[in-house]
Structure formats: structure tokens, C-alpha cells
Scaffold this motif. Structure first.
Motif, PDB file in Angstrom:
ATOM      1  N   UNK D 165      -6.605 -13.031  11.351  1.00 23.74           N
ATOM      2  CA  UNK D 165      -6.896 -11.624  11.609  1.00 23.74           C
ATOM      3  C   UNK D 165      -5.769 -10.771  11.030  1.00 23.74           C
ATOM      4  N   UNK D 166      -6.131  -9.715  10.320  1.00 22.58           N
ATOM      5  CA  UNK D 166      -5.160  -8.699   9.903  1.00 22.58           C
ATOM      6  C   UNK D 166      -5.583  -7.376  10.508  1.00 22.58           C
ATOM      7  N   UNK D 167      -4.607  -6.538  10.854  1.00 20.54           N
ATOM      8  CA  UNK D 167      -4.921  -5.241  11.461  1.00 20.54           C
ATOM      9  C   UNK D 167      -4.230  -4.132  10.692  1.00 20.54           C
ATOM     10  N   UNK D 168      -4.919  -3.013  10.548  1.00 22.63           N
ATOM     11  CA  UNK D 168      -4.281  -1.896   9.867  1.00 22.63           C
ATOM     12  C   UNK D 168      -3.282  -1.252  10.810  1.00 22.63           C
ATOM     13  N   UNK D 173       1.899   7.871   5.705  1.00 22.92           N
ATOM     14  CA  UNK D 173       0.528   8.351   5.492  1.00 22.92           C
ATOM     15  C   UNK D 173      -0.419   7.212   5.108  1.00 22.92           C
ATOM     16  N   UNK D 174       0.109   5.986   5.078  1.00 23.28           N
ATOM     17  CA  UNK D 174      -0.685   4.844   4.632  1.00 23.28           C
ATOM     18  C   UNK D 174      -1.066   3.940   5.800  1.00 23.28           C
ATOM     19  N   UNK D 175      -1.999   3.059   5.559  1.00 24.38           N
ATOM     20  CA  UNK D 175      -2.397   2.052   6.547  1.00 24.38           C
ATOM     21  C   UNK D 175      -2.211   0.672   5.946  1.00 24.38           C
ATOM     22  N   UNK D 176      -1.183  -0.005   6.438  1.00 28.23           N
ATOM     23  CA  UNK D 176      -0.821  -1.336   5.948  1.00 28.23           C
ATOM     24  C   UNK D 176      -1.615  -2.392   6.693  1.00 28.23           C
ATOM     25  N   UNK D 177      -2.218  -3.333   5.970  1.00 28.37           N
ATOM     26  CA  UNK D 177      -2.895  -4.446   6.626  1.00 28.37           C
ATOM     27  C   UNK D 177      -1.827  -5.471   7.030  1.00 28.37           C
ATOM     28  N   UNK D 178      -1.721  -5.720   8.334  1.00 29.72           N
ATOM     29  CA  UNK D 178      -0.665  -6.558   8.894  1.00 29.72           C
ATOM     30  C   UNK D 178      -1.276  -7.833   9.464  1.00 29.72           C
ATOM     31  N   UNK D 179      -0.788  -8.983   9.022  1.00 30.14           N
ATOM     32  CA  UNK D 179      -1.409 -10.252   9.406  1.00 30.14           C
ATOM     33  C   UNK D 179      -0.884 -10.762  10.745  1.00 30.14           C
ATOM     34  N   UNK D 180      -1.766 -11.301  11.544  1.00 35.56           N
ATOM     35  CA  UNK D 180      -1.367 -12.104  12.697  1.00 35.56           C
ATOM     36  C   UNK D 180      -1.404 -13.567  12.280  1.00 35.56           C
TER      37      UNK D 180
END
Lengths: 190, 190, 190, 190
Positions: D165-168, D173-180
Motif C-alpha cells: 500500500x502507498x498513500x499520498x 503543494x505536492x502529494x508524494x506517494x509514500x509506501x508502507x
């Protein structure tokens, strides 16, 4: 033969984000560099991609473009550590600072500061056949792919891949699989 | 400069499983080949890893080991297509067929036929400093990592990464992100 | 207690794409349905999300909207198989066919036919507090997130997750990890 | 209707590892709980899985087993916060502390302290039809799957899935996709 597989720990790093090992390897491989390539590394960060490219293109030149002063210092330090002489450091913001540079054959864009379309347009004026490899880690940059398709219909066959890497990390007697953030690697074939 | 980034479509393929582009690039990069390396490619399949290694190690030799006759023919065909002369084809099953070969400096294992520990032991008798890169796609092979740790405590620092790649594929006017099966890449530093 | 964890194989399926088990579970969970919810399932496909929602919302109503005739038949068949009576089938294209329906409290969008912004706008005119869960599998739909942010600044806290699932599949004596295509699940909290 | 989709932030958390939202939802869904289920939550951590299970099994009982004192306190706190009365806290180490408990119908194992086979054996003596859902985040636990197959051939159809799962996450001003970290969810159908 220059090794493309340099470890992250071999680079001098600060608090500047660095393209991670596997993403760096894949991005450089997808650039399909030649010995005499002229490369722009835009948003060069620590310069890790520039270093690997410089070791590959022994008869070419790498232009590492970076606007952040900490990044600039790190690129200097890494250039010295790896003893590469075909790496030119350009302090400034793309696309403005590209004006006076020679036309590139290959362009890696790790960070575009929101100017992705302008950067591509500026490079294409210098060399419409330049090959681009882009990294995207935000939803916003990913959204730009559609704009690239619209602005540059010449790129019929844009390759978009997403890469997710997990690494085992020792945790007591166990090895925990630890995820790195997913990265999109986009290739525009000139 | 030999290009590590050869596309899957450039290889002659049959119904034999092929190491996919990104996994091939990363696996070869992690081998950290030298110009004069002696490489075993065990379970060579279509020979795609052997070809890339042969293009890198211009003063070395690659031994492509494959027991499946369709694979053997594909390796022959790809060897001819890419015009590499430093690739030796060995038809047989590892570790048995390794006995008469020169000691390797680097070993890639794409398929081990359930003989992973035996293969590593046989290679180590020839050269205890050989570097191994393994691909694992089944739970069973992944379970072997623990056995490697137990059988060869000399490898203190085994690197285990998992790589998941998705690729955009045109679907009407849309681009669908299509997943490839995840692959574990394991590195044993000799 | 209605089970949210129905297996894919329990649904009657044709050649229509179906939201896969894990994505269906997570999407329905993120809808946060109540017993008396009024739900639109837009682009209902086989009706698998509608069925699970219908089993949860025993005092509510599910409207399964589907324009494809094969899908419509499958939804009928699955409705009968699972014996749900609170599921209304709407054959047509959103947002047009939504006009005459009661205002929803929850909306799942599995497929929008390129009309995502229009659909959201139409629903919001009926109930500005409706909660949306969207699935995106193409780069184009993903690019719409930015347009949603611009068109509906009321949604300050849009949740975007990407989910990648691999499943073990028996292959002779081995178990191969087989990847399903990654899906983005987007939640707009009304 | 009890909501399965409780957010991580709604639980009282300390420094104890918590099963993350999506993995918790999928694990509970795969348990296929009934209203009157008797559930063991082994290695309960913060108790988040126990709480969700307790809200589902309103006529059943959940036994939250935890050996770490900080965990025990957190489970107490969360039990109080969510006002569930069908949750029994068992401080101790499995399988020893299971001896005096009633036979379970469903068992979730988030952490086994290296005693996975013993725990399964102990539970099976109480109820050979109990359904198990396991989470694995280390290579070692993953390696145990093979041992489960060997020790309990009765489980012919073990389901093994891996979920990434990755979460923004907002970054300027950006939305980084962050991995679990990736988690394996293993289901043994009793």
C-alpha cells in the motif's frame, strides 16, 4: 568497464533527496547512453545520476543542473570523490540556465520544479532527437504525463513504468522487508 | 560502451520464461561485472542475461547453463543475433555440469531446479570469492534464503530486495498500468 | 452479520472486468456504509461491489448503474444468486441516468467513461455530503485527481492510496507469486 | 452495522507496532467472522484488530493475547475508548497462555514470537476447524509457510497474498506517494 551498480552508501549525502540505487540503475539504463553522449541531469540533487552517467560517457560531458546550494556542494564533493572530469556543474534553475549550454543527446529529469513542459520544449529546440528519462514521485508530476502527450504528439510511444522496491533490513534476529516509495520512470524516445 | 538496457522485444523468444527487462538490468548491475569476468548464467532460459553479460565482459567468458532443449536453441539464436563470441553454451543440469568448467568470478541463478544449496556449494569449491545474484519468484525459493544463511554463515551481509514493476499498456484511448510478477533479487557478496 | 469478504469465484462472471476481492473489500470498507445507506455503484460491471454493499445496507438501497448489456445480465444473475432484494439495476450511462434517482449517501465509481467530473457534480447537486470512493487503473483517470481538486476545493482532504496485490498460484510443486494490476483507491469525504 | 473501516488515527497508539488500516481491513475480512465467533488475536499489539473483530462479533468473544506490557495498556485504553465489552485481555505468551481459554473459531496471528507452528498445533487441538489468518512481514516468518505445509498437510489450499500500500502525503503543494512496508496475509481454511 564502468560499473552502473554503485551503492547509495558510496555517495556523499546530506539532507538532499537522492535517487535510490535501483531507480538510478534503471533510469540510467533507460537513457541508453553512448560513450560520447552529452547529458543534462536536471534537478541533480546529490549528483548520483550525474556520477554514474559520467563514468559511462567517458568521451562525453554531463551537465549537472541544481538550484539548491546544499545540492551544489554535494555534487562538487561527489565529483571529487569519484574523480570524474567530464562533469560540469551548473548552478541555476531549468529551463533558464539551459540557454547557454550545448545541445544534449540525453536528458534525465529528477526534479523539474513544476516546469516540466517548459524544460522539454527548451531542450527540443536545441535537439528534437534528445532522449528523456523522467522520475515522478508525486501525483502532480504523474498528471503531467497527459500534458506531455498533448503538448508533444511527436512522442507516440511514451514508456511509463512504476517501480516499487523493498529491501530486507535486520531487526534483531529477523529480516524485515522495508518499502521504498514507488517511483514512476517515464521515457520519451527522441 | 555496451548498453545494459536492451529491450525484451530485441531478444528471440519462445515459450521459455525470460527474465524481464528491469529485473535483468538490476540483476546484471548487482553482479558488478568487470571486463574480464568469468560468469555462470544458471538456468539461462532465452539467454537474455548471458547476452547482456557477454556485451559487458568483452575480455571475459559467459557460460550459459540450460537443461531445456527449447532454451538451448533460443540461446543459440540470440547468441547469433547479437554476434557475441564470448558466450559458451552448456546443455545440462547444475551443479553436475559445472564440474568441468573454469572457476567463475560471478554467478547469476535465474533457475536452480531445487538445487540452490548444492549449486552454491559447488561454485564455492571452485572460487569461494565468487559473487552470486539470484532471482526468486516462488515462495519455495524464497524459503531457501534461510537455508543459505544456515549453510553459508560466511555471507554475513546478504542483500534481499523485492522489485515490483508495472508498465503502461495502451487500451483504447487509455493507458492501463499492468503489473509484472514481483521478483526477489538476492545478492551474496563473495 | 454480513460478510464483506466474498471470494471472486462466488460471483457469476463473464468477460466483464470485475473489481478483485481485495480491492472490493477495501473500497467497500472505505465507503463506511451504514445499515440504511443509499448507494450508487457507477460502472457496476458484474455487480460484485453492489452485492457486497447490498448485504451490508439491509435497510438501504443500492443502485447498480451499468451501460454494457453483458454487465446488466451479470448483475441480474448475481442479484438472484445472492438473493438480495435491495438492489436496483439501472441500465444507462452516468451522469444522465442519475437524474431520476433518489439522492445517494455513498457513491462507488468503478468506471466513469471519462465523465468523472460531471458525475461528481451531478451527485453533489443531489447531496453535497455524499461520500465517494473511486477506483483508478489508468494513467488518465489518475490524472483526473488534479481536476477534482481544482473543480471541488471543498474536498480538502482527499485520500489517495495505491494497492498492489500478489497471490500465490500453484505451479507444479512450487507456488508462484502472481501480481494483479495495481489500483488506486480515492476517497472524497463529503 | 459495525464498520470494518476504522482509521489508524482513531486508535490510541504508543510505540507498539500497529497493523495498518488496509492490512487490518483485509485480515479481518479474510477471517470471515460470524456474529458469535470466538476469536484469538495473538500478538495483539495495540488491539486494533481485536477492536474491529469485537465490533463485528457482537454475540461472540475476542481474546486479545499480548505479552508486552505497553501493548497490554494500549489494548485496555482502546477497549475503553471503543466501549467494547466482549473483549478479554490475556497478558502472556502464546501458546502457553492459550491452555485455559475456550476453543476459538477464528485466530488472527499478528506476531508469533517464533512459535508459529506450536501455536497452530495448540489451537488445532482445541478446534481443528478453526480458521487462521496470519500476517508476515519478515523473511523468517515467510519461510515458515513451507513448514506449515509440511506440519499440517490438512491445509490443502493455503492462500498467500502480498499486499503493498502507498498513500499520498502532502508535501508543500505536492502529494508524494509514500509506501508502507509490504505484508503477506496467509489464510488457513479450517
Amino acid at each position: 568497464m564502468a560499473n552502473i551498480g554503485i551503492k547509495d552508501t558510496e555517495f556523499i549525502r546530506g539532507n538532499v533527496p537522492m535517487t535510490k540505487e535501483e531507480i538510478r540503475i534503471l533510469s540510467v539504463a533507460k537513457l541508453q547512453l553512448e560513450e560520447d553522449s552529452i547529458v543534462y541531469d536536471i534537478g541533480a540533487g546529490t549528483g548520483s545520476v550525474s556520477i554514474v552517467a559520467a563514468l559511462q560517457c567517458v568521451k562525453g560531458t554531463i551537465y549537472a543542473i541544481e538550484r539548491n546550494s546544499e545540492g551544489v556542494e554535494l555534487i562538487h564533493a561527489n565529483k571529487e570523490k569519484f574523480g570524474v572530469t567530464n562533469l560540469q556543474l551548473v548552478e541555476g534553475t531549468a529551463p533558464d540556465c539551459l540557454e547557454t549550454l550545448p545541445a544534449p543527446t540525453h536528458v534525465f529529469i529528477g526534479g523539474s520544479g513544476g516546469k516540466l513542459i517548459d524544460i522539454i520544449r527548451t531542450v527540443r529546440e536545441k535537439n528534437p532527437k534528445a532522449r528523456f528519462v523522467l522520475n515522478a514521485v508525486t501525483l502532480e508530476t504523474l498528471g503531467e504525463i497527459q500534458k506531455i502527450r498533448e503538448a508533444f504528439p511527436e512522442y507516440e510511444d511514451i514508456e511509463v513504468i512504476q517501480v516499487g522496491v523493498s529491501k530486507s533490513r535486520k531487526l534483531g534476529e529477523y529480516h524485515l522487508m522495508t518499502a521504498e516509495n514507488p517511483v514512476y520512470i517515464i521515457t520519451l524516445k527522441g
